[in-house]
Design a protein around this motif. Sequence first.
Motif, PDB file in Angstrom:
ATOM      1  N   THR A  33      46.917  64.328  44.692  1.00 42.54           N
ATOM      2  CA  THR A  33      46.372  63.267  45.528  1.00 42.54           C
ATOM      3  C   THR A  33      47.453  62.494  46.278  1.00 42.54           C
ATOM      4  O   THR A  33      47.143  61.757  47.212  1.00 42.54           O
ATOM      5  N   LYS A  36      47.743  63.567  49.959  1.00 36.62           N
ATOM      6  CA  LYS A  36      46.591  63.086  50.728  1.00 36.62           C
ATOM      7  C   LYS A  36      46.790  61.626  51.131  1.00 36.62           C
ATOM      8  O   LYS A  36      46.477  61.236  52.254  1.00 36.62           O
ATOM      9  N   TYR A  67      44.709  57.473  46.035  1.00 36.41           N
ATOM     10  CA  TYR A  67      43.799  58.081  46.995  1.00 36.41           C
ATOM     11  C   TYR A  67      42.391  57.554  46.737  1.00 36.41           C
ATOM     12  O   TYR A  67      41.909  57.552  45.598  1.00 36.41           O
ATOM     13  N   ALA A  68      41.733  57.071  47.789  1.00 36.98           N
ATOM     14  CA  ALA A  68      40.428  56.416  47.637  1.00 36.98           C
ATOM     15  C   ALA A  68      39.366  57.351  47.053  1.00 36.98           C
ATOM     16  O   ALA A  68      38.551  56.925  46.229  1.00 36.98           O
ATOM     17  N   GLN A  69      39.372  58.628  47.464  1.00 35.10           N
ATOM     18  CA  GLN A  69      38.379  59.564  46.953  1.00 35.10           C
ATOM     19  C   GLN A  69      38.863  60.275  45.685  1.00 35.10           C
ATOM     20  O   GLN A  69      38.207  61.179  45.192  1.00 35.10           O
ATOM     21  N   ASN A  71      39.691  60.814  41.721  1.00 36.54           N
ATOM     22  CA  ASN A  71      38.905  60.480  40.532  1.00 36.54           C
ATOM     23  C   ASN A  71      39.861  60.224  39.377  1.00 36.54           C
ATOM     24  O   ASN A  71      40.941  59.679  39.586  1.00 36.54           O
ATOM     25  N   ASN A  74      43.688  60.898  39.650  1.00 34.23           N
ATOM     26  CA  ASN A  74      44.507  60.172  40.619  1.00 34.23           C
ATOM     27  C   ASN A  74      45.904  59.918  40.050  1.00 34.23           C
ATOM     28  O   ASN A  74      46.097  59.848  38.845  1.00 34.23           O
TER      29      ASN A  74
END
Length: 150
Positions: A33, A36, A67-69, A71, A74
């Motif tokens: 992540t 990203k 990362y916002a998306q 889980n 992360n």
Amino acid sequence: MEKALSINIRNKRASFEFHLLDKFTAGIVLSGTEIKSIRLGKASISEAYCYLVNQEIWVKNMDISEYAQGNRFNHLSKRERKLLLNKKEIKKIEGKLTDKGITLIPLHLYISESGYAKLEISLAKGKKLYDKRESLKLKDTQRDLQRKLK
């Protein structure tokens, strides 16, 4: 294929605080992540510095936001990350770091054309207060010249 937004994360204080000596470009070992978040521009290298341990160079305090998306997999935002350099470059850096007052700082974080995250690092020597004043004075005169030319 669409061209991605160019990532340009800089350490703006570096040239003001330090005399920059040699520059190197290093790859970074990242988790899933982290890349990203970097591609979204959610990283900061203003507080970061590099150090050498066991013929390996590591960067500490480089902040890559979660990362916002992401889980439960992360990443941690301020973990230490290993830098990838050639042995020849590491030996050169190791030799210079033994000098008094020399440190290794990150200057620029970007995504290469091949899609990898790269970190430009530099050997640097700290500036004295009068050197910083001289830098400000030079910057002001440059700005005045630009205004008069317009």
